[in-house]
Write an enzyme that holds these catalytic residues in place. Structure first.
Site, PDB file in Angstrom:
ATOM      1  N   CYS A  17      -6.913   2.122   4.855  1.00  0.00           N
ATOM      2  CA  CYS A  17      -7.500   0.853   5.289  1.00  0.00           C
ATOM      3  C   CYS A  17      -7.057   0.583   6.741  1.00  0.00           C
ATOM      4  O   CYS A  17      -6.237   1.320   7.282  1.00  0.00           O
ATOM      5  CB  CYS A  17      -6.996  -0.249   4.354  1.00  0.00           C
ATOM      6  SG  CYS A  17      -5.280  -0.700   4.644  1.00  0.00           S
ATOM      7  N   HIS A  67       0.820  -1.219   0.000  1.00  0.00           N
ATOM      8  CA  HIS A  67       0.000   0.000   0.000  1.00  0.00           C
ATOM      9  C   HIS A  67       0.856   1.272   0.000  1.00  0.00           C
ATOM     10  O   HIS A  67       1.950   1.299   0.578  1.00  0.00           O
ATOM     11  CB  HIS A  67      -0.930   0.023   1.224  1.00  0.00           C
ATOM     12  CG  HIS A  67      -2.083  -0.936   1.109  1.00  0.00           C
ATOM     13  ND1 HIS A  67      -3.220  -0.843   1.884  1.00  0.00           N
ATOM     14  CD2 HIS A  67      -2.272  -2.003   0.293  1.00  0.00           C
ATOM     15  CE1 HIS A  67      -4.057  -1.816   1.554  1.00  0.00           C
ATOM     16  NE2 HIS A  67      -3.498  -2.538   0.600  1.00  0.00           N
ATOM     17  N   GLU A 110       0.584   4.105   1.600  1.00  0.00           N
ATOM     18  CA  GLU A 110       0.902   4.711   2.899  1.00  0.00           C
ATOM     19  C   GLU A 110       2.098   4.016   3.551  1.00  0.00           C
ATOM     20  O   GLU A 110       2.971   4.674   4.125  1.00  0.00           O
ATOM     21  CB  GLU A 110      -0.291   4.598   3.860  1.00  0.00           C
ATOM     22  CG  GLU A 110      -1.552   5.313   3.412  1.00  0.00           C
ATOM     23  CD  GLU A 110      -2.506   4.396   2.667  1.00  0.00           C
ATOM     24  OE1 GLU A 110      -2.053   3.639   1.773  1.00  0.00           O
ATOM     25  OE2 GLU A 110      -3.705   4.428   2.962  1.00  0.00           O
ATOM     26  N   CYS A 123      -3.122   0.270   7.148  1.00  0.00           N
ATOM     27  CA  CYS A 123      -2.380   1.533   7.066  1.00  0.00           C
ATOM     28  C   CYS A 123      -2.732   2.449   8.236  1.00  0.00           C
ATOM     29  O   CYS A 123      -1.871   3.189   8.725  1.00  0.00           O
ATOM     30  CB  CYS A 123      -2.657   2.209   5.731  1.00  0.00           C
ATOM     31  SG  CYS A 123      -2.000   1.250   4.353  1.00  0.00           S
TER      32      CYS A 123
HETATM   33 ZN   LIG Z   1      -3.829   0.450   3.259  1.00  0.00          ZN
END
Ligand SMILES: [Zn+2]
Length: 168
Positions: free
Chosen positions: A83, A53, A55, A86
């Site tokens: 999410c 991801h 982040e 993260c």
């Molecule tokens: Zn995430």
């Protein structure tokens, strides 16, 4: 353009780069004292990992650049609402404020499905949603539309290839 919008634009640039690589377009920057100290983009497909991801990449780079895991003077800008994974990383890194663009009805954990920043963990980042929301959501919409159109085209091509050749 406000300073916040300027940083979200930088995150959007990374999101578009992700889209060019065939990834769902999500981009992220970590900012300290008015400077970008970490950049990340979604790379789940390229890196073949669920941890890819935007982040996490941006936080990892910011920690390396600043030489420590405490990012309590940093703000994070991400084009899509974080999410739960993260959000956890953001809490662990002690990020000060999270700015996100588009809300995520599937995994958004900063207010849409749940707001993990409200829970009594040892750190509660501030959160501002909807920054350049139209542009951030638009990048995702364009990507998924393109994907659907490509799949449709491929299906039609497969069907055409299977059609018996008829004589005129
Ligand atoms: Zn995430």
């Amino acid at each position: 353009m406000t300073e916040q919008e300027k940083f979200m634009k930088a995150a959007l640039k990374l999101a578009r780069k992700a889209a060019e690589e065939g990834e769902v377009p999500v981009g992220c920057v970590v900012v300290c004292d008015g400077k970008i100290v970490g950049r990340g983009r979604n790379r789940r497909e390229t890196k073949k990992t669920a941890l890819g991801h935007a982040e996490l990449e941006a936080i990892g780079k910011a920690c390396r650049k600043l030489g420590g895991w405490r990012l309590h003077k940093c703000d994070l800008y991400v084009t899509l609402e974080p999410c739960p994974m993260c959000t956890g990383a953001i809490i662990n890194a002690r990020i000060r404020t999270v700015y996100y663009g588009a809300p995520d009805p599937k995994a958004g954990s900063c207010g849409t499905l749940v707001n993990l920043f409200e829970l009594p963990y040892n750190h509660q980042p501030a959160v501002v949603g909807g920054l350049l929301e139209d542009e951030c959501a638009g990048a995702l919409r364009d990507f998924f539309r393109g994907l659907r159109e490509r799949k449709k085209r491929e299906k039609q091509e497969r069907q055409r290839a299977q059609e018996p050749i008829t004589e005129a």
